[in-house]
Design a protein around this motif. Structure first.
Motif, PDB file in Angstrom:
ATOM      1  N   PRO A 143      40.472 -26.183  39.997  1.00 25.80           N
ATOM      2  CA  PRO A 143      40.800 -27.326  39.090  1.00 25.80           C
ATOM      3  C   PRO A 143      39.111 -27.270  38.110  1.00 25.80           C
ATOM      4  CG  PRO A 143      39.401 -27.569  41.178  1.00 25.80           C
ATOM      5  CD  PRO A 143      39.587 -26.332  41.243  1.00 25.80           C
ATOM      6  N   SER A 144      38.541 -26.420  37.863  1.00 28.64           N
ATOM      7  CA  SER A 144      37.636 -26.861  36.903  1.00 28.64           C
ATOM      8  C   SER A 144      37.742 -27.074  35.446  1.00 28.64           C
ATOM      9  CB  SER A 144      36.152 -25.591  36.883  1.00 28.64           C
ATOM     10  OG  SER A 144      36.086 -25.199  38.052  1.00 28.64           O
ATOM     11  N   PRO A 145      38.841 -26.272  35.190  1.00 21.77           N
ATOM     12  CA  PRO A 145      38.999 -26.395  33.331  1.00 21.77           C
ATOM     13  C   PRO A 145      40.068 -27.921  33.219  1.00 21.77           C
ATOM     14  CG  PRO A 145      40.654 -23.954  34.100  1.00 21.77           C
ATOM     15  CD  PRO A 145      39.390 -24.745  35.361  1.00 21.77           C
ATOM     16  N   VAL A 146      40.288 -28.633  34.134  1.00 19.29           N
ATOM     17  CA  VAL A 146      41.201 -29.594  34.594  1.00 19.29           C
ATOM     18  C   VAL A 146      40.137 -30.713  34.166  1.00 19.29           C
ATOM     19  CG1 VAL A 146      42.929 -31.204  34.744  1.00 19.29           C
ATOM     20  CG2 VAL A 146      43.151 -28.684  34.891  1.00 19.29           C
ATOM     21  N   THR A 147      39.404 -30.235  34.945  1.00 11.24           N
ATOM     22  CA  THR A 147      38.032 -31.780  35.286  1.00 11.24           C
ATOM     23  C   THR A 147      37.122 -31.202  34.503  1.00 11.24           C
ATOM     24  OG1 THR A 147      37.932 -31.095  37.214  1.00 11.24           O
ATOM     25  CG2 THR A 147      35.913 -31.634  36.865  1.00 11.24           C
ATOM     26  N   ALA A 148      36.952 -30.619  33.582  1.00 14.93           N
ATOM     27  CA  ALA A 148      35.944 -30.287  31.812  1.00 14.93           C
ATOM     28  C   ALA A 148      37.188 -30.989  31.083  1.00 14.93           C
ATOM     29  CB  ALA A 148      35.948 -28.740  31.912  1.00 14.93           C
ATOM     30  N   GLY A 179      27.937 -23.897  35.427  1.00  7.14           N
ATOM     31  CA  GLY A 179      29.127 -23.441  36.134  1.00  7.14           C
ATOM     32  C   GLY A 179      30.682 -23.418  35.800  1.00  7.14           C
ATOM     33  N   HIS A 180      31.355 -23.945  36.757  1.00  2.00           N
ATOM     34  CA  HIS A 180      32.547 -24.139  36.382  1.00  2.00           C
ATOM     35  C   HIS A 180      32.848 -24.591  35.485  1.00  2.00           C
ATOM     36  CE1 HIS A 180      32.370 -21.685  40.542  1.00  2.00           C
ATOM     37  NE2 HIS A 180      33.925 -20.965  39.585  1.00  2.00           N
ATOM     38  N   VAL A 181      32.924 -25.666  35.848  1.00  2.00           N
ATOM     39  CA  VAL A 181      33.095 -26.672  34.815  1.00  2.00           C
ATOM     40  C   VAL A 181      32.347 -26.806  33.498  1.00  2.00           C
ATOM     41  CG1 VAL A 181      33.297 -29.227  34.807  1.00  2.00           C
ATOM     42  CG2 VAL A 181      33.624 -28.417  36.857  1.00  2.00           C
ATOM     43  N   LEU A 201      20.100 -23.303  36.528  1.00  2.00           N
ATOM     44  CA  LEU A 201      19.090 -22.072  37.379  1.00  2.00           C
ATOM     45  C   LEU A 201      19.706 -20.519  37.243  1.00  2.00           C
ATOM     46  CD1 LEU A 201      18.845 -24.427  40.011  1.00  2.00           C
ATOM     47  CD2 LEU A 201      17.168 -24.013  38.269  1.00  2.00           C
ATOM     48  N   ASP A 202      20.959 -20.715  36.513  1.00  3.10           N
ATOM     49  CA  ASP A 202      21.452 -19.234  36.490  1.00  3.10           C
ATOM     50  C   ASP A 202      21.258 -18.055  34.926  1.00  3.10           C
ATOM     51  OD1 ASP A 202      23.074 -16.961  36.250  1.00  3.10           O
ATOM     52  OD2 ASP A 202      23.861 -17.307  38.129  1.00  3.10           O
ATOM     53  N   GLN A 203      20.873 -17.696  34.804  1.00  3.23           N
ATOM     54  CA  GLN A 203      20.599 -17.375  33.711  1.00  3.23           C
ATOM     55  C   GLN A 203      21.382 -16.219  32.890  1.00  3.23           C
ATOM     56  OE1 GLN A 203      17.720 -18.011  31.875  1.00  3.23           O
ATOM     57  NE2 GLN A 203      18.640 -16.989  30.462  1.00  3.23           N
ATOM     58  N   GLU A 204      22.319 -15.413  33.955  1.00  3.75           N
ATOM     59  CA  GLU A 204      23.211 -14.673  33.322  1.00  3.75           C
ATOM     60  C   GLU A 204      24.600 -15.712  33.273  1.00  3.75           C
ATOM     61  OE1 GLU A 204      25.912 -12.912  35.874  1.00  3.75           O
ATOM     62  OE2 GLU A 204      24.108 -11.584  36.423  1.00  3.75           O
ATOM     63  N   LYS A 205      24.467 -17.118  33.031  1.00  2.00           N
ATOM     64  CA  LYS A 205      25.855 -18.046  33.155  1.00  2.00           C
ATOM     65  C   LYS A 205      24.827 -19.321  31.680  1.00  2.00           C
ATOM     66  CE  LYS A 205      27.004 -19.876  37.181  1.00  2.00           C
ATOM     67  NZ  LYS A 205      27.212 -20.490  38.672  1.00  2.00           N
ATOM     68  N   VAL A 206      23.483 -18.723  31.316  1.00  2.00           N
ATOM     69  CA  VAL A 206      22.988 -19.181  30.318  1.00  2.00           C
ATOM     70  C   VAL A 206      23.766 -18.553  28.863  1.00  2.00           C
ATOM     71  CG1 VAL A 206      21.232 -19.714  29.110  1.00  2.00           C
ATOM     72  CG2 VAL A 206      21.240 -20.519  31.330  1.00  2.00           C
TER      73      VAL A 206
HETATM   74  P1  NAD Z   1      28.956 -24.844  39.803  1.00  2.00           P
HETATM   75  O1  NAD Z   1      28.367 -24.707  41.396  1.00  2.00           O
HETATM   76  O2  NAD Z   1      29.804 -23.731  39.341  1.00  2.00           O
HETATM   77  O3  NAD Z   1      28.036 -25.344  38.743  1.00  2.00           O
HETATM   78  C1  NAD Z   1      26.928 -25.994  38.277  1.00  2.00           C
HETATM   79  C2  NAD Z   1      26.305 -25.527  38.562  1.00  2.00           C
HETATM   80  O4  NAD Z   1      24.675 -25.953  37.995  1.00  2.00           O
HETATM   81  C3  NAD Z   1      25.330 -23.633  38.560  1.00  2.00           C
HETATM   82  O5  NAD Z   1      25.313 -22.090  37.890  1.00  2.00           O
HETATM   83  C4  NAD Z   1      24.109 -24.076  39.125  1.00  2.00           C
HETATM   84  O6  NAD Z   1      23.005 -22.811  39.008  1.00  2.00           O
HETATM   85  C5  NAD Z   1      23.713 -25.158  37.837  1.00  2.00           C
HETATM   86  N1  NAD Z   1      22.119 -25.996  39.054  1.00  2.00           N
HETATM   87  C6  NAD Z   1      22.209 -25.829  40.112  1.00  2.00           C
HETATM   88  N2  NAD Z   1      21.309 -26.925  39.674  1.00  2.00           N
HETATM   89  C7  NAD Z   1      20.530 -27.410  38.743  1.00  2.00           C
HETATM   90  C8  NAD Z   1      18.798 -27.312  37.811  1.00  2.00           C
HETATM   91  N3  NAD Z   1      18.216 -28.309  38.608  1.00  2.00           N
HETATM   92  N4  NAD Z   1      19.892 -27.236  36.756  1.00  2.00           N
HETATM   93  C9  NAD Z   1      19.877 -26.662  36.097  1.00  2.00           C
HETATM   94  N5  NAD Z   1      21.580 -26.039  36.696  1.00  2.00           N
HETATM   95  C10 NAD Z   1      21.820 -26.143  37.416  1.00  2.00           C
HETATM   96  O7  NAD Z   1      29.746 -26.075  40.032  1.00  2.00           O
HETATM   97  P2  NAD Z   1      30.843 -26.568  39.684  1.00  2.00           P
HETATM   98  O8  NAD Z   1      32.003 -26.566  39.909  1.00  2.00           O
HETATM   99  O9  NAD Z   1      30.982 -26.450  38.008  1.00  2.00           O
HETATM  100  O10 NAD Z   1      31.100 -28.129  39.755  1.00  2.00           O
HETATM  101  C11 NAD Z   1      29.958 -29.033  38.700  1.00  2.00           C
HETATM  102  C12 NAD Z   1      29.239 -30.996  39.276  1.00  2.00           C
HETATM  103  O11 NAD Z   1      30.842 -31.252  38.880  1.00  2.00           O
HETATM  104  C13 NAD Z   1      29.187 -30.528  40.599  1.00  2.00           C
HETATM  105  O12 NAD Z   1      28.515 -32.127  40.397  1.00  2.00           O
HETATM  106  C14 NAD Z   1      30.540 -31.204  41.223  1.00  2.00           C
HETATM  107  O13 NAD Z   1      30.222 -31.835  42.425  1.00  2.00           O
HETATM  108  C15 NAD Z   1      30.799 -31.879  40.338  1.00  2.00           C
HETATM  109  N6  NAD Z   1      32.628 -31.538  40.419  1.00  2.00           N
HETATM  110  C16 NAD Z   1      33.104 -30.332  40.159  1.00  2.00           C
HETATM  111  C17 NAD Z   1      34.662 -30.250  40.013  1.00  2.00           C
HETATM  112  C18 NAD Z   1      35.298 -29.556  40.037  1.00  2.00           C
HETATM  113  O14 NAD Z   1      36.374 -29.356  39.320  1.00  2.00           O
HETATM  114  N7  NAD Z   1      34.952 -28.109  39.811  1.00  2.00           N
HETATM  115  C19 NAD Z   1      35.312 -31.447  40.213  1.00  2.00           C
HETATM  116  C20 NAD Z   1      34.640 -32.959  40.613  1.00  2.00           C
HETATM  117  C21 NAD Z   1      33.199 -33.456  39.912  1.00  2.00           C
END
Ligand code: NAD
Length: 358
Positions: A143-148, A179-181, A201-206
């Motif tokens: 779902p992440s691209p749609v959420t983004a 991360g994903h979104v 927190l994850d350098q690869e993602k940065v």
């Molecule tokens: P994800 O786990 O893929 O990404 C989150 C990222 O945040 C990770 O890369 C993690 O390393 C980083 N992170 C964690 N703590 C950190 C900190 N203190 N400082 C900097 N970076 C930090 O999760 P996601 O799917 O991308 O979701 C992100 C947020 O959006 C979450 O709160 C999730 O509940 C919310 N959300 C996601 C979706 C979706 O479609 N994936 C939908 C609605 C809400």
């Protein structure tokens, strides 16, 4: 507090406890409100320290889903389930099949999906016992691209309200969590030419967003103080709190993370600082829109279009907040409650009776 008192306080409809000790399954399903449609919400698998904590989480999350679906204009209610136990256990089949039977017992009043601690593979086990499950492999997908995209549209609406122009081409956005979104949000913004500062927190993602989208990286604890136009929390909850409020140096906060406000009073405090806040459950509804597509059989472009409606919904919320002198968070709750009330009223009309002139 007594259980029925706890349910009545936030008007929850139903709470189901299901126990299969030989399998090690302890599940709770909470249904908040089914006025708009079946209660939809994921299954969280977590090592709760007490049963009361698990129940509280299910009730709280179910209510959140009612509001999110209502504001997204979906015909879905709010529900959520939790399984108490070690989310890393390898013995998953029977636990999730037991959960599937618990879901099936509700005959479609509740539809489940994945959440923290569960995966599409777990949902395949749920599917063995019930058809009331979405987020399956090969179906609606990530779902992440749609959420983004919905978050990006929310950001544009906020820019329009704040600056009189929704272009983000000459704006600077600080993104916490790529991360994903967060990654897809950076992609949407980079396509528009937005300047990006990011952290994770994850350098690869940065490194990925620095290399692909020309973003500037900062350390995780520096992101709050970055002087930018917009801050986009896309990692954790409770990031808007007494400490960060002292250093935030932006005009707008719009991001995908759930539960961004540490306490509800922080919405008013943002306003006092002149920061426009995009309520999280309004702008991150793309995820629920995406699973709704699986229920309705929508093609991917329809999910994106629906997520794009977040732009107009946010503008309406901003108008309501201004007209009533309330925060955007309060206005979102009010708009969601209004839609539920109106549909409740609509449903009083029995169409079959009308056609017979009764
Ligand atoms: P994800 O786990 O893929 O990404 C989150 C990222 O945040 C990770 O890369 C993690 O390393 C980083 N992170 C964690 N703590 C950190 C900190 N203190 N400082 C900097 N970076 C930090 O999760 P996601 O799917 O991308 O979701 C992100 C947020 O959006 C979450 O709160 C999730 O509940 C919310 N959300 C996601 C979706 C979706 O479609 N994936 C939908 C609605 C809400």
């Amino acid at each position: 507090m007594e259980i029925f008192e706890r349910m009545s306080r936030r008007e929850h409809e139903q709470l189901v406890f299901w126990n299969e000790p030989r399998i090690g399954y302890k599940g709770i399903i909470a249904i908040h409100d089914t006025t708009l449609g079946p209660g939809l919400g994921g299954t969280r698998f977590w090592n709760y320290s007490t049963d009361a904590e698990a129940m509280e989480d299910a009730l709280r999350l179910a209510r959140g889903m009612t509001y999110k679906a209502a504001l997204a204009g979906l015909n879905l209610g709010g529900g959520k389930s939790v399984i108490i136990g070690d989310p890393n256990t390898r013995n998953r089949e029977m636990i999730f099949r037991a959960h599937g039977r618990a879901v099936e017992s509700l005959a479609g009043r509740y539809i489940t999906a994945e959440d923290v601690g569960t995966s599409p593979a777990d949902m395949e086990f749920v599917r063995m016992e019930t058809s009331h499950v979405v987020g399956l492999m090969g179906k609606s997908g990530d779902p992440s691209p749609v959420t983004a995209y919905g978050t990006y549209q929310g950001m544009k609406a906020a820019a329009f309200y704040k600056y009189g122009d929704d272009s983000l081409a000459d704006k600077h956005v600080a993104v916490q969590g790529v991360g994903h979104v967060g990654y897809y949000l950076c992609q949407d913004l980079a396509e528009e030419g937005t300047r990006l500062t990011v952290t994770d927190l994850d350098q690869e993602k940065v490194d990925a967003v620095v290399n692909e989208f020309g973003a500037t990286a900062v350390a995780p604890d520096e992101i709050y103080g970055v002087k930018a136009d917009i801050f986009a929390p896309c990692a954790l909850g409770s990031v808007i709190n007494d400490d960060t409020l002292k250093v935030l140096n932006v005009d707008i906060i719009v991001g995908a993370a759930n539960n961004q406000l540490a306490e509800s009073r922080h919405a008013k405090e943002l306003e006092a600082k002149g920061i426009l806040y995009g309520p999280d459950y309004l702008v991150n509804a793309g995820g629920v829109i995406n699973v709704n597509a699986e229920i309705e059989g929508w093609p991917p472009e329809k999910s994106l279009r629906k997520a794009g409606e977040i732009y107009n919904t946010f503008l309406k919320i901003l108008e309501l907040a201004e007209a009533e002198g309330i925060s955007t968070a309060e206005a979102s709750d009010k708009a969601a409650e209004r839609r539920i009330e109106e549909v409740r009223f609509l449903h009083r009309t029995e169409l079959g009776c009308l056609s017979y002139g009764m």
